[in-house]
Design a protein around this motif. Structure first.
Motif, short mmCIF file in Angstrom:
data_model
loop_
_atom_site.label_atom_id
_atom_site.label_comp_id
_atom_site.label_asym_id
_atom_site.label_seq_id
_atom_site.Cartn_x
_atom_site.Cartn_y
_atom_site.Cartn_z
N UNK A 101 0.80 -1.34 0.01
CA UNK A 101 -0.11 -0.10 0.17
C UNK A 101 0.79 1.17 0.03
N UNK A 102 1.94 1.35 0.74
CA UNK A 102 2.74 2.47 1.01
C UNK A 102 3.73 2.58 -0.25
N UNK A 103 3.79 1.39 -1.01
CA UNK A 103 4.97 1.83 -2.09
C UNK A 103 4.24 1.43 -3.43
N UNK A 104 2.97 1.04 -3.74
CA UNK A 104 2.38 0.44 -4.71
C UNK A 104 3.36 -0.51 -5.50
N UNK B 145 -9.63 -5.26 -8.31
CA UNK B 145 -8.97 -4.46 -7.76
C UNK B 145 -7.76 -4.88 -7.00
N UNK B 146 -6.65 -4.16 -6.76
CA UNK B 146 -5.37 -4.56 -5.83
C UNK B 146 -5.03 -3.63 -5.14
N UNK B 147 -4.58 -3.83 -3.78
CA UNK B 147 -3.98 -2.96 -3.01
C UNK B 147 -2.90 -2.02 -3.63
N UNK B 148 -2.23 -2.53 -4.65
CA UNK B 148 -1.18 -1.59 -5.18
C UNK B 148 -1.92 -0.34 -5.99
N UNK B 149 -3.22 -0.22 -6.02
CA UNK B 149 -3.84 0.73 -6.70
C UNK B 149 -4.30 1.76 -5.82
N UNK B 150 -4.26 1.76 -4.41
CA UNK B 150 -4.36 3.05 -3.74
C UNK B 150 -3.61 4.30 -4.12
N UNK B 151 -2.19 3.98 -4.05
CA UNK B 151 -1.25 5.17 -4.21
C UNK B 151 -1.91 5.87 -5.57
N UNK B 152 -1.84 5.03 -6.54
CA UNK B 152 -2.17 5.61 -8.11
C UNK B 152 -3.51 6.30 -8.07
#
Length: 530
Positions: free
Chosen positions: A103-106, A365-372
């Protein structure tokens, strides 16, 4: 574009279109278009066109599964009913620290290489060298006041109780007794504040008060709000002690699963749950629900205060969890870290200006999407190593190219032999396909078997296994933008061709297809460490 990639252009890297929308989706798009016209600061192209930036609140719970959201009145009425739910949202790893690092780093786990909760393979000390470039620093660069309140990463602060990572203007994180909710010490902007056992010391309430104070200040803000509920021991506020008195863990078809003969050895060796264990599961389930009522109160208070101050109409609220949780499913005692849906799929709800109310998004959806997504809403930019896509087009019902597979990775550390063996998951629209370091596999046709009761790996069509394995191999070695392109379609053939392959072949068990090499080309991550 140099070191930075403008996130609004990311979608141009993709090559196939999203599935056509239904009539309900078309209605949602019309509603979203009307809402966007009422909020002219939104450009409709993934960037803010006017001077007013939206506020963003990110509520990250701990170990919350996707099954019980309807039991919490404020979350249900103020978020679900007033926002959009992502029904198929997945974490990169079903364990706290690896998931939060993503989440912090995507980034996927094989790229940030934080693979467990403890150093040297994981934990805060493993993540620490990357802290100069995180969602906190990116949002600050986009012109936001930033705050992180609640849980940060496992093993924080590693002996440096007053330490605050780069990117955060306000900081309130427990440095002792993290999961107890009482009797902890809080790093509050570099000062250590002891908290006792009075009702007003309850951590969820302390974080709520700090969140309200932070949101009341001038200027656009990004609030990363991370309560520890319902993580065990799931301590709850005294005011909630009588709630859910008769609740029992959901008895889904996979609860205390009767037949596990086709499963990997780590499942087969588990005995059916005894009545005593089931009673303990029910007790823990009640405690989890009660602990979540503190978070539910947090949501209610925040929405009320944002309404009072006139900020709600320009605030996006995201609600999710770092991983799911199983409670008796597949004969498993309460926990996480498995490749089953209960652990890798998490709740995800968004409300905010222009977001359709009561709507559901089915795209993966994926948790890598939050920062984007946060950067998109803020008009910010992300480094090229980031893998995620902005969820903004999906929030507004726009038809855009999208992923058709999500990657989940887990590395079994030596200090946790009770966890599953190292594995990777390819989660598509229809299938959950798992490869283990042991050579075992799982394959579930979720369209016919949503509770994952029948592992088809030993009887599946060889060509289906070959293509899924090849696709998984491509994803677990991707980096940056290549992760976005790799998730669109299998390396061989097309999605349409994949959908025509029947899942079961009676002769498959006599003619197995070799797996692609399990470990990606990052040996430092996959070497077995403590």
């Amino acid at each position: 574009m140099g070191k930075w990639t403008v996130w609004g252009a990311v979608v141009a890297l993709l090559t196939v279109s999203a599935p056509a929308g239904s009539a309900a989706t078309a209605t949602a798009r019309e509603a979203a278009a009307a809402a966007r016209s009422a909020h002219p600061t939104w450009s409709g192209q993934g960037a803010r066109a006017a001077t007013e930036k939206p506020n963003i609140i990110f509520i990250l719970t701990d170990d919350l599964d996707a099954a019980d959201i309807a039991k919490f009145p404020n979350i249900s009425k103020l978020l679900t009913a007033q926002g959009t739910t992502f029904s198929r949202f997945f974490v990169t790893n079903p364990w706290c620290c690896p998931s939060r690092s993503s989440i912090l780093r995507s980034q996927s786990v094989h790229n940030h290489q934080v693979s467990s909760n403890r150093f040297p393979s994981g934990g805060f000390p493993k993540f620490h060298p990357m802290e100069g470039s995180t969602v906190g620093t990116w949002m600050r660069q986009a012109g936001y006041r930033t705050a992180l309140l609640g849980k940060y990463l496992n093993e924080y602060p590693a002996g440096k109780a007053t330490y605050i990572p780069p990117g955060w203007d306000e900081w309130a994180v427990p440095v002792t007794a993290l999961y107890q909710e009482y009797g902890y010490r809080l790093n509050a902007n570099g000062g250590i504040a002891p908290h006792g056992f009075a009702p007003e010391d309850y951590l969820a309430d302390v974080l709520t008060r700090k969140a309200v104070d932070f949101a009341a200040k001038d200027g656009p803000f990004f609030l990363y709000l991370s309560p520890v509920a319902p993580h065990r021991p799931a301590h709850y506020a005294p005011r909630h002690e009588n709630a859910f008195a008769d609740a029992k863990a959901p008895r889904t078809p996979s609860f205390n699963q009767e037949d596990v003969s086709a499963e990997p050895e780590w499942i087969r060796r588990r005995k059916p749950l005894s009545n005593k264990v089931i009673k303990e599961i029910d007790r823990h389930y009640r405690d989890r629900l009660r602990a979540m009522l503190g978070v539910d109160d947090m949501v209610g208070t925040l929405v009320s205060e944002l309404t009072r101050t006139g900020k709600l109409s320009n605030t996006y609220i995201f609600f999710t969890s770092d991983n799911g949780f199983h409670l008796g499913h597949h004969r498993l005692r309460p926990g996480k870290t498995t490749p089953f849906e209960e652990d890798i799929r998490v709740p995800m709800i968004v409300r905010g200006p222009g977001v359709p109310a009561g709507h559901t998004v089915r795209e993966l959806g994926s948790s890598v999407d939050f920062a984007a997504t946060f950067a998109d809403l803020a008009g910010g930019r992300l480094p090229e190593f980031c893998e995620g896509r902005s969820l903004v087009p999906l929030l507004f019902g726009d038809a855009v190219p999208w992923r058709n597979a999500a990657l989940v990775e887990f590395v079994q550390p030596d200090y946790a032999p009770g966890t599953p063996p190292t594995y990777n998951v390819l989660r598509t629209d229809r299938y959950s396909y798992v490869e283990y370091a042991t050579g075992e596999r799982q394959l579930y046709d979720l369209s016919a078997d949503p509770y994952q009761l029948r592992n088809l790996a030993a009887v599946a069509e060889p060509e289906l296994i070959r293509r899924l394995s090849e696709w998984l191999g491509r994803l677990r070695t991707c980096q940056g933008a290549t992760c976005r392109t790799a998730s669109v379609a299998p390396p061989s053939g097309t999605l349409a061709e994949l959908s025509t392959i029947r899942p079961v072949n009676a002769g498959w068990s006599q003619n197995p297809v070799p797996m692609a090499p399990l470990m990606p080309a990052t040996p430092d991550l996959w070497r077995r460490k403590s």
